[in-house]
Structures are given as C-alpha cells and as structure tokens.
Design an enzyme around this catalytic site. Structure first.
Site, PDB file in Angstrom:
ATOM      1  N   ARG A  30      -3.339   6.609  23.072  1.00 40.06           N
ATOM      2  CA  ARG A  30      -3.227   6.142  21.691  1.00 40.06           C
ATOM      3  C   ARG A  30      -4.596   5.773  21.125  1.00 40.06           C
ATOM      4  NH1 ARG A  30       1.406   2.466  18.788  1.00 40.06           N
ATOM      5  NH2 ARG A  30       0.396   2.394  16.756  1.00 40.06           N
ATOM      6  N   ASN A  70      -8.215   6.261  17.183  1.00 40.65           N
ATOM      7  CA  ASN A  70      -9.377   5.560  16.634  1.00 40.65           C
ATOM      8  C   ASN A  70     -10.556   6.498  16.387  1.00 40.65           C
ATOM      9  OD1 ASN A  70      -8.216   2.961  16.577  1.00 40.65           O
ATOM     10  ND2 ASN A  70      -8.438   2.874  18.799  1.00 40.65           N
ATOM     11  N   ARG A  99      10.639 -15.454  13.955  1.00 37.64           N
ATOM     12  CA  ARG A  99      10.391 -14.636  15.159  1.00 37.64           C
ATOM     13  C   ARG A  99      10.773 -13.178  14.978  1.00 37.64           C
ATOM     14  NH1 ARG A  99      12.532 -19.001  17.641  1.00 37.64           N
ATOM     15  NH2 ARG A  99      10.951 -20.446  18.374  1.00 37.64           N
ATOM     16  N   GLU A 116      -7.347  10.633   6.986  1.00 36.64           N
ATOM     17  CA  GLU A 116      -6.521  10.377   8.185  1.00 36.64           C
ATOM     18  C   GLU A 116      -5.776  11.645   8.602  1.00 36.64           C
ATOM     19  OE1 GLU A 116      -6.942   7.593   9.790  1.00 36.64           O
ATOM     20  OE2 GLU A 116      -6.996   5.864   8.433  1.00 36.64           O
ATOM     21  N   GLU A 133      -0.865   1.360  23.341  1.00 39.62           N
ATOM     22  CA  GLU A 133      -2.296   1.673  23.411  1.00 39.62           C
ATOM     23  C   GLU A 133      -2.920   1.281  24.744  1.00 39.62           C
ATOM     24  OE1 GLU A 133      -4.384   1.214  19.725  1.00 39.62           O
ATOM     25  OE2 GLU A 133      -6.321   1.327  20.726  1.00 39.62           O
ATOM     26  N   HIS A 139     -13.087   5.697  13.789  1.00 41.00           N
ATOM     27  CA  HIS A 139     -12.795   4.356  13.289  1.00 41.00           C
ATOM     28  C   HIS A 139     -13.773   3.279  13.730  1.00 41.00           C
ATOM     29  CE1 HIS A 139      -9.243   6.066  11.583  1.00 41.00           C
ATOM     30  NE2 HIS A 139      -8.807   4.893  11.154  1.00 41.00           N
ATOM     31  N   LYS A 174       0.974  12.007  14.799  1.00 37.17           N
ATOM     32  CA  LYS A 174       0.885  10.590  15.144  1.00 37.17           C
ATOM     33  C   LYS A 174       2.050  10.177  16.048  1.00 37.17           C
ATOM     34  CE  LYS A 174      -0.069   5.946  13.906  1.00 37.17           C
ATOM     35  NZ  LYS A 174      -0.680   5.001  12.978  1.00 37.17           N
ATOM     36  N   HIS A 234     -10.984   2.359   3.021  1.00 36.73           N
ATOM     37  CA  HIS A 234     -10.782   2.686   4.433  1.00 36.73           C
ATOM     38  C   HIS A 234     -10.893   4.203   4.682  1.00 36.73           C
ATOM     39  CE1 HIS A 234      -9.320   2.393   8.532  1.00 36.73           C
ATOM     40  NE2 HIS A 234      -8.402   3.306   8.259  1.00 36.73           N
ATOM     41  N   HIS A 283     -14.746   1.120  10.588  1.00 34.79           N
ATOM     42  CA  HIS A 283     -14.531  -0.316  10.394  1.00 34.79           C
ATOM     43  C   HIS A 283     -15.863  -1.019  10.117  1.00 34.79           C
ATOM     44  CE1 HIS A 283     -10.439  -0.052  12.656  1.00 34.79           C
ATOM     45  NE2 HIS A 283     -10.309   0.180  11.368  1.00 34.79           N
ATOM     46  N   LYS A 321       2.079  -0.652  14.434  1.00 37.73           N
ATOM     47  CA  LYS A 321       1.006  -1.651  14.400  1.00 37.73           C
ATOM     48  C   LYS A 321       0.991  -2.323  13.033  1.00 37.73           C
ATOM     49  CE  LYS A 321      -2.664   0.063  17.410  1.00 37.73           C
ATOM     50  NZ  LYS A 321      -4.098   0.356  17.391  1.00 37.73           N
TER      51      LYS A 321
HETATM   52  N1  LIG Z   1      -1.182   0.003  10.890  1.00 40.44           N
HETATM   53  C1  LIG Z   1      -1.805   1.141  11.103  1.00 40.44           C
HETATM   54  O1  LIG Z   1      -1.527   1.843  12.084  1.00 40.44           O
HETATM   55  C2  LIG Z   1      -2.854   1.590  10.134  1.00 40.44           C
HETATM   56  C3  LIG Z   1      -3.324   2.914  10.183  1.00 40.44           C
HETATM   57  C4  LIG Z   1      -4.251   3.326   9.222  1.00 40.44           C
HETATM   58  C5  LIG Z   1      -4.669   2.443   8.242  1.00 40.44           C
HETATM   59  N2  LIG Z   1      -4.199   1.164   8.220  1.00 40.44           N
HETATM   60  C6  LIG Z   1      -4.605   0.214   7.182  1.00 40.44           C
HETATM   61  O2  LIG Z   1      -4.135   0.706   5.938  1.00 40.44           O
HETATM   62  C7  LIG Z   1      -4.956   0.167   4.905  1.00 40.44           C
HETATM   63  C8  LIG Z   1      -5.305   1.263   3.932  1.00 40.44           C
HETATM   64  O3  LIG Z   1      -4.116   1.745   3.346  1.00 40.44           O
HETATM   65  P1  LIG Z   1      -4.137   2.519   1.933  1.00 40.44           P
HETATM   66  O4  LIG Z   1      -5.217   3.531   1.965  1.00 40.44           O
HETATM   67  O5  LIG Z   1      -2.756   2.922   1.668  1.00 40.44           O
HETATM   68  O6  LIG Z   1      -4.649   1.389   0.930  1.00 40.44           O
HETATM   69  P2  LIG Z   1      -3.856   0.426  -0.078  1.00 40.44           P
HETATM   70  O7  LIG Z   1      -2.650  -0.107   0.544  1.00 40.44           O
HETATM   71  O8  LIG Z   1      -4.871  -0.513  -0.599  1.00 40.44           O
HETATM   72  O9  LIG Z   1      -3.416   1.424  -1.231  1.00 40.44           O
HETATM   73  C9  LIG Z   1      -4.395   2.068  -1.987  1.00 40.44           C
HETATM   74  C10 LIG Z   1      -4.240   1.803  -3.495  1.00 40.44           C
HETATM   75  O10 LIG Z   1      -3.261   2.706  -3.999  1.00 40.44           O
HETATM   76  C11 LIG Z   1      -2.269   1.981  -4.695  1.00 40.44           C
HETATM   77  N3  LIG Z   1      -1.036   2.761  -4.532  1.00 40.44           N
HETATM   78  C12 LIG Z   1      -0.370   2.973  -3.382  1.00 40.44           C
HETATM   79  N4  LIG Z   1       0.653   3.819  -3.609  1.00 40.44           N
HETATM   80  C13 LIG Z   1       0.612   4.148  -4.906  1.00 40.44           C
HETATM   81  C14 LIG Z   1       1.396   4.989  -5.746  1.00 40.44           C
HETATM   82  N5  LIG Z   1       2.411   5.729  -5.255  1.00 40.44           N
HETATM   83  N6  LIG Z   1       1.083   5.058  -7.065  1.00 40.44           N
HETATM   84  C15 LIG Z   1       0.031   4.361  -7.558  1.00 40.44           C
HETATM   85  N7  LIG Z   1      -0.769   3.565  -6.821  1.00 40.44           N
HETATM   86  C16 LIG Z   1      -0.467   3.465  -5.512  1.00 40.44           C
HETATM   87  C17 LIG Z   1      -2.274   0.617  -4.080  1.00 40.44           C
HETATM   88  O11 LIG Z   1      -1.725  -0.347  -4.945  1.00 40.44           O
HETATM   89  C18 LIG Z   1      -3.767   0.410  -3.841  1.00 40.44           C
HETATM   90  O12 LIG Z   1      -4.389  -0.011  -5.019  1.00 40.44           O
HETATM   91  C19 LIG Z   1      -6.168  -0.441   5.576  1.00 40.44           C
HETATM   92  O13 LIG Z   1      -6.031  -1.839   5.581  1.00 40.44           O
HETATM   93  C20 LIG Z   1      -6.084   0.100   6.993  1.00 40.44           C
HETATM   94  O14 LIG Z   1      -6.670  -0.776   7.941  1.00 40.44           O
HETATM   95  C21 LIG Z   1      -3.291   0.738   9.146  1.00 40.44           C
HETATM   96 ZN   LIG Z   2      -7.421   4.503   9.672  1.00 37.95          ZN
END
Ligand SMILES: NC(=O)c1ccc[n+]([C@@H]2O[C@H](COP(=O)([O-])OP(=O)(O)OC[C@H]3O[C@@H](n4cnc5c(N)ncnc54)[C@H](O)[C@@H]3O)[C@@H](O)[C@H]2O)c1
Ligand SMILES: [Zn+2]
Length: 347
Positions: free
Chosen positions: A228, A232, A116, A180, A224, A235, A214, A251, A239, A138
């Site tokens: 908030r 999006n 939990r 972003e 949200e 987005h 942010k 993404h 998506h 989130k």
């Molecule tokens: N929770 C939220 O509010 C929110 C907001 C925006 C995006 N997201 C989510 O985030 C995800 C995208 O995140 P992302 O762009 O970080 O992708 P990711 O987590 O896939 O990372 C991108 C790539 O970079 C590599 N990497 C990360 N840091 C590194 C470093 N310092 N050195 C070498 N390689 C590195 C990772 O292993 C991966 O291969 C999506 O799933 C999206 O939906 C969530």
């Molecule tokens: Zn995003």
C-alpha cells in the site's frame, strides 16, 4: 451504466457504485440512508448538492464546514462533533461525507471517532476524491507540523460516485484529480496514461480504472504494512511542497510535480530509463499540471520531507519506479541526489 466494485476489508466488504445521475435518482432505503443521518459537506457544496441531498433523505440534517485544506483540522472536527450532537446523531446513525478529499478526510475522521464510530458513507464530488481519497478507508486531519498527522482507518459502508457532479468542478481541480489518476496509471494501469491527455472525454473510464487500481492495492494491504505504501508515489515530495508553499499549491498540483521528481530521481539512481521520466513530465505538463518547483527552495523542501511520517528514524524513504507498473521502495537515498533532482526542476 451503473458500475459496482466490491472492496473486501478485514471488517467486511463494501460496494463502490459509479453511476452518472446516481444522486438525482437516489433511493435512500437501497443505500441504508433511510435512518437518522447527517450530510456533512462544505459551504461551497451545500448550496450545490448538500441541501438537495439532505432534503431527499427522510431523516437527515445538513452540516457544513468551511471550504479549504486549511480547515482539515482538529478544530473543524470539534465543530463537527458539536453539530453531530445537535443533529441528534446516535451510534446507529450515518455520517454522509459529501465533498472533495478535505470533507471526506475530515468528516470521515469525525465519523470514525464520534461515539467510537458511526456509519460512514462517502459521496466524493471532486475527481481527486472519486479516483483516490474516498476509497481505502484512510481518514484524518493535518497538524500545523504536517499533513495527515492525525488519523484513523475507517472503512466506509459504501462509496457513491456520481460523475455528473463534476460539471461544476473548477478546471484546476479536474487537473488535480488527474494527477492521482496518473499516479495509479504509473503504479498499475498503463491504459490510464493513454486516456489522460483527453481526460474529459474519458472521465467515466478513468474513474473506473483508477478506482480499480486503488482497490487492488488496498485489498492486498489494508493497513499499509507492505505494497500500500506504493500509493505514496510522488507524495514524499508532494507533502513537502504543499507545506513549503504554505498550501498555495493544491495537493494534486504538488503530486504532479512529485511524480516528475520521483521519476527523475529513479532515473538518476539508475533504476529506470530517463525516457520514463521524460514521459511522466510530458504527460503531467501536457494536461496543464506543474512540472517545476518554480520559486520553492530545494533545501526547504528537503527539510520538510525529513519530517515525513514515513521516514522512520530519519532514514529517507521514497517510492520510485523501475518502470511503468514497477514501483519500488528505496531507503537511505543520499540528500545530495534528492537536492540535485530538485535543483534541475527549479526554473
Ligand atoms: N484519504 C486518502 O486516502 C487521501 C488520498 C488522496 C488525497 N487525500 C486528501 O484529499 C485532499 C484533497 O482533496 P481534493 O483535491 O478533493 O480537495 P478539496 O476537498 O479541497 O476539493 C477541491 C475544491 O473543489 C471543490 N469541489 C469539490 N467538488 C466539487 C464539485 N462537484 N463542484 C464544485 N466544486 C467542487 C471543493 O469545495 C474545493 O474547493 C487533501 O487533503 C489530501 O491530503 C486523501
Ligand atoms: Zn494524494
């Protein structure tokens, strides 16, 4: 050089610390990491940073998930639960999510639900995770039917941002993070748009300003229920594009095109000057992000958008722009207008 931004939430407040070299010099006790913990990361980052971090903590296990959006699933969460039991995590332990947004979202969801909920520390390593996903609480995973369809609000206990880990981040991922950051600039901070073209030179300021933008939004509306939703921006398109491309588009790349599409749709509906859409396209394209949906079918994108969880009772819902810093939510945009925008972006 250390920056601290405090975020107040309905459950209390947490700090975001931004400091180059923070991980190298980490003082576990100062961050509540001297008790039982698990560093949850992926197979790319474990050898780069995960092993070293776990070794630097007095009582931490190292848990790795596979690398890639396709592993942001409940199956992976199930695996993590097993690893967390095996690592002896109890309700007072901490999960440390070390990685990009995929690790942050997946490990964050596991932390929100294991026993939990256990303490969560976010250590974002991608630019995208630093400027966006690690902040705001989130967490969640994808279903085959769509992105982020299962999730929770889980405020981290703290967010530790060490920009020096970006030295190993691939260039394509830097650009994704900038998508972003540009989004935050369009929503709240035009200086981000000025800094974007030379992003490597200004990375520290970009992170600080994007995080602040942010934080301002999520503090005003943690669950949200109102503004908030502005986060999006771009987005709804993004998506759908990710899904239609079979996740061949990252993404951030999909967000980049989504920002252009949102600006074009805004201009088409007479909400903003077409010059704003040109400006967004030039900014995004100028740093090497896509501005066209090349090869993707506008009808398929529309169909994918129609399953967006934000489209209540089938009414379309877009975040559009009346200008920089002036987002507006518009419902019931006609399908033909959306398709017309996508058609023009398809070459
Ligand atoms: N929770 C939220 O509010 C929110 C907001 C925006 C995006 N997201 C989510 O985030 C995800 C995208 O995140 P992302 O762009 O970080 O992708 P990711 O987590 O896939 O990372 C991108 C790539 O970079 C590599 N990497 C990360 N840091 C590194 C470093 N310092 N050195 C070498 N390689 C590195 C990772 O292993 C991966 O291969 C999506 O799933 C999206 O939906 C969530
Ligand atoms: Zn995003």
């Amino acid at each position: 050089m250390a920056e601290r931004i405090d975020v107040s939430t309905p459950d209390g407040s947490y700090p975001i610390l931004i400091e180059p070299g923070l991980l190298e010099r980490l003082d576990p006790a100062a961050h509540g990491l001297d008790r039982r913990a698990a560093v949850i990361t992926n197979t790319t980052l474990a050898p780069l940073y995960g092993g070293r971090l776990a070794d630097a903590l007095p009582d931490a296990a190292l848990i790795s998930m596979p690398d890639g959006e396709q592993y942001k699933t409940l199956d992976t969460v199930t695996q993590l639960y097993g690893d967390m039991v095996a690592a002896g995590l109890d309700r007072s332990s901490a999960a440390i999510a070390l990685g990009g947004g995929v690790v942050g979202d997946t490990a964050g969801f596991a932390a929100a639900t294991y026993m939990r909920g256990v303490r969560l520390v976010q250590i974002p390593t991608s630019l995208l995770a630093m400027v966006d996903s690690s902040v705001g609480g989130k967490v969640g995973v994808d279903l085959p039917q769509g992105k982020n369809l299962v999730g929770a609000f889980k405020q981290p206990e703290r967010v530790l941002i060490d920009p020096s880990v970006l030295v190993t981040l691939p260039e394509r991922e830097w650009r994704c993070g900038m998508a972003e950051a540009i989004k935050h600039g369009l929503l709240r901070d035009p200086v981000l748009l000025d800094l974007a073209p030379d992003y490597r030179m200004h990375v520290a300021e970009i992170i600080r300003r994007a995080v602040q933008a942010k934080v301002d939004v999520v503090q005003a509306d943690p669950y949200e229920q109102g503004i908030r939703a502005h986060l999006n921006l771009g987005h709804t398109f993004a998506h759908a594009i990710e899904r239609v491309s079979g996740y061949a588009w990252l993404h951030g790349e999909a967000v980049a095109v989504g920002l252009v599409a949102a600006a074009r749709l805004s201009a088409r509906l007479g909400l903003c000057d077409p010059a704003l859409a040109d400006h967004v396209e030039a900014l995004v394209g100028g740093i090497g992000l896509p501005t066209r949906i090349t090869g993707l079918d506008p009808q398929a994108i529309y169909a994918a958008m129609a399953t967006d969880k934000k489209w209540q009772q089938g009414r379309s819902r877009f975040v559009l722009l009346e200008g920089i810093g002036k987002p507006r939510i518009v419902e019931n945009v006609r399908q033909s207008e959306v398709i017309a925008v996508l058609d023009k972006m398809n070459n």
